[in-house]
Design an enzyme around this catalytic site. Structure first.
Site, PDB file in Angstrom:
ATOM      1  CG  ASP A 169      -3.919 -29.025  39.542  1.00  0.00           C
ATOM      2  OD1 ASP A 169      -4.415 -30.005  38.980  1.00  0.00           O
ATOM      3  OD2 ASP A 169      -2.701 -28.764  39.483  1.00  0.00           O
ATOM      4  CG  ASP A 198      -5.229 -28.856  35.386  1.00  0.00           C
ATOM      5  OD1 ASP A 198      -5.031 -28.869  34.149  1.00  0.00           O
ATOM      6  OD2 ASP A 198      -5.425 -29.892  36.055  1.00  0.00           O
ATOM      7  CE1 TYR A 201      -9.442 -29.092  37.326  1.00  0.00           C
ATOM      8  CE2 TYR A 201      -8.595 -26.894  37.749  1.00  0.00           C
ATOM      9  CZ  TYR A 201      -8.464 -28.267  37.833  1.00  0.00           C
ATOM     10  OH  TYR A 201      -7.360 -28.804  38.426  1.00  0.00           O
ATOM     11  CG  ASN A 235      -5.363 -32.661  33.029  1.00  0.00           C
ATOM     12  OD1 ASN A 235      -4.627 -32.165  33.884  1.00  0.00           O
ATOM     13  ND2 ASN A 235      -6.550 -33.166  33.326  1.00  0.00           N
ATOM     14  CG  HIS A 320      -0.578 -30.319  34.762  1.00  0.00           C
ATOM     15  ND1 HIS A 320      -0.999 -29.416  35.722  1.00  0.00           N
ATOM     16  CD2 HIS A 320      -1.582 -31.234  34.648  1.00  0.00           C
ATOM     17  CE1 HIS A 320      -2.201 -29.763  36.158  1.00  0.00           C
ATOM     18  NE2 HIS A 320      -2.569 -30.858  35.531  1.00  0.00           N
ATOM     19  CG  HIS A 330      -3.669 -37.918  38.011  1.00  0.00           C
ATOM     20  ND1 HIS A 330      -4.524 -38.122  36.956  1.00  0.00           N
ATOM     21  CD2 HIS A 330      -4.226 -36.928  38.761  1.00  0.00           C
ATOM     22  CE1 HIS A 330      -5.556 -37.281  37.062  1.00  0.00           C
ATOM     23  NE2 HIS A 330      -5.393 -36.558  38.147  1.00  0.00           N
ATOM     24  CG  HIS A 357      -2.038 -34.331  36.660  1.00  0.00           C
ATOM     25  ND1 HIS A 357      -3.206 -33.960  36.030  1.00  0.00           N
ATOM     26  CD2 HIS A 357      -1.792 -35.607  36.259  1.00  0.00           C
ATOM     27  CE1 HIS A 357      -3.637 -34.954  35.277  1.00  0.00           C
ATOM     28  NE2 HIS A 357      -2.805 -35.968  35.414  1.00  0.00           N
ATOM     29  CB  VAL A 358      -1.118 -35.623  42.209  1.00  0.00           C
ATOM     30  CG1 VAL A 358      -1.578 -36.391  43.449  1.00  0.00           C
ATOM     31  CG2 VAL A 358      -0.677 -36.582  41.114  1.00  0.00           C
ATOM     32  CG  HIS A 359      -6.434 -32.472  42.681  1.00  0.00           C
ATOM     33  ND1 HIS A 359      -7.687 -32.774  42.201  1.00  0.00           N
ATOM     34  CD2 HIS A 359      -5.789 -31.845  41.660  1.00  0.00           C
ATOM     35  CE1 HIS A 359      -7.798 -32.350  40.949  1.00  0.00           C
ATOM     36  NE2 HIS A 359      -6.653 -31.777  40.607  1.00  0.00           N
TER      37      HIS A 359
END
Length: 405
Positions: A169, A198, A201, A235, A320, A330, A357-359
């Site tokens: 990400d 990711d 962006y 995503n 991801h 999420h 995915h999860v920050h």
């Protein structure tokens, strides 16, 4: 999933890059290599005139140069770059200190996305390289030439140490630049990056402005032109925008980032495998069909059977969307994929699963939740030494807020 046995969890302050040392013979504790933590405050994208986005000088100069592994064993490299004024040459000139200069020819492609037209995107695969060798390479033959280098991995084997960087990400904010700088200065000196999805962006900008794909390519070139990044789709690579007339998922990503998926018998570039040193790395797609009878399902079922732990004792999976996640961001998005594949991960004793995915950063104990069925009602993860450790590393620096709750 009533409980999650988490042995380490950081909410507000997150270390976003990890070094992973692989060796069967030695168990290492890398310790704390940096005091770097990301601030909780929301960051913003760097302006388009930032130095890190600068276009290289010269007519038709190659830009956005990046490499990745080009076969399953590490004896090939895919070299990719973009030219703007004209296609120019598809040739890569390469050599080592022990060999004369050789040439490899590739192809170029272009694409359109809404009101954006890409430059000429080149992909050339260099094959039959020697293991553990430094190679120099030149792109832009005939106009503005640019030279880079890379080091091939050691020959695949059980007692081969190797260090991976881990990023997810990333984006292209001021925090993204801090993350990449942190990785470059890390004393462990990663030899390749496992990237868990990711990238740029672009889809967070109006009309999925694909100019941000170009800036991200120039921003990351300082690392990925010199060492392979192993790609996983997230995503933000889907770029499905029917309101713009864009109905083909992953269009910018698949044009720009090639992977050696055919070498492992995959039928799509979103799931594939490579071997590198003592690791067998399986890349999965959280955003492609993965249910029973789908291509990804059939491929993974066969792929896990191929893993020879006497050759590659480390079995690593990249995806991801995490299967185990105790943050409200999420939450449970990876649950259906977990239900499909977790029994296989336990059966084949996957060592570690990295997801983004999860920050946030989160690490599980070895646990599984494979006992549940709709009749017995057993629905709680239990400690399981045959199960992987699940590690979430989804905070590379993008502009979306941190997961703190």
């Amino acid at each position: 999933m009533a409980k999650m046995g988490t042995s380490s969890r950081v909410a507000a302050a997150i270390v976003v890059v990890l070094g992973f040392v692989l060796s069967l013979a030695v168990v290492c504790n890398g310790g704390k290599t940096s005091s770097f933590v990301r601030k909780v405050e929301k960051t913003v994208d760097m302006p388009l005139d930032s130095d890190v986005f600068k276009v290289p000088p010269g007519y038709n100069a190659p830009q956005q140069v990046h490499i990745t592994q080009g076969d399953q064993l590490g004896k090939a490299v895919i070299v990719s770059w973009v030219t703007v004024e004209e296609p120019g040459s598809n040739t890569v000139l390469y050599w080592s200190a022990y060999s004369k200069k050789q040439k490899s020819e590739g192809k170029f492609t272009t694409y359109k996305f809404y009101n954006y037209t890409s430059g000429y995107i080149h992909h050339t695969t260099i094959r039959n390289l020697k293991f553990n060798t430094k190679y120099y390479y030149v792109v832009g033959i005939g106009h503005t030439e640019r030279q880079f280098w890379f080091i091939t991995p050691p020959e695949v084997g059980p007692d081969v140490p190797y260090t991976f960087g881990l990023i997810g990400d990333l984006g292209q904010s001021f925090d993204s630049n801090k993350t990449l700088t942190h990785y470059e200065l890390n004393p462990q000196k990663g030899q390749a990056v496992l990237f868990v999805g990711d990238l740029c962006y672009a889809d967070t900008h109006p009309n999925h402005d694909n100019v941000w794909w170009d800036t991200w390519g120039r921003f990351t070139e300082r690392s990925v032109a010199y060492q392979p990044w192993i790609w996983t789709v997230g995503n933000h690579e889907i770029d499905f925008a029917p309101e713009l007339g864009e109905t083909k998922p992953f269009k910018p990503y698949t044009h720009r980032y090639h992977v050696p998926y055919k070498a492992s018998g995959s039928t799509a570039p979103f799931w594939y495998s490579i071997k590198r040193a003592s690791a067998y790395i399986i890349v999965l797609s959280s955003y492609s069909a993965y249910g029973k009878y789908t291509p990804q399902y059939f491929w993974l079922e066969q792929e896990l059977r191929k893993v020879n732990r006497s050759e590659t004792p480390w079995l690593i999976v990249l995806m991801h969307a995490p299967w185990y996640n105790s943050y409200n961001f999420h939450y449970l998005e990876g649950e259906t994929m977990r239900v499909m594949y977790e029994p296989w991960f336990v059966k084949y004793k996957v060592d570690v699963v990295f997801a983004g995915h999860v920050h946030a950063y989160e690490r599980s104990e070895r646990m599984s939740n494979v006992a549940y069925n709709i009749v017995n009602g057993i629905c709680i993860p239990v400690k399981d030494q045959s199960a992987p450790v699940y590690i979430t590393i989804g905070d590379g620096g993008n502009t979306e807020v941190l997961a703190t709750k």
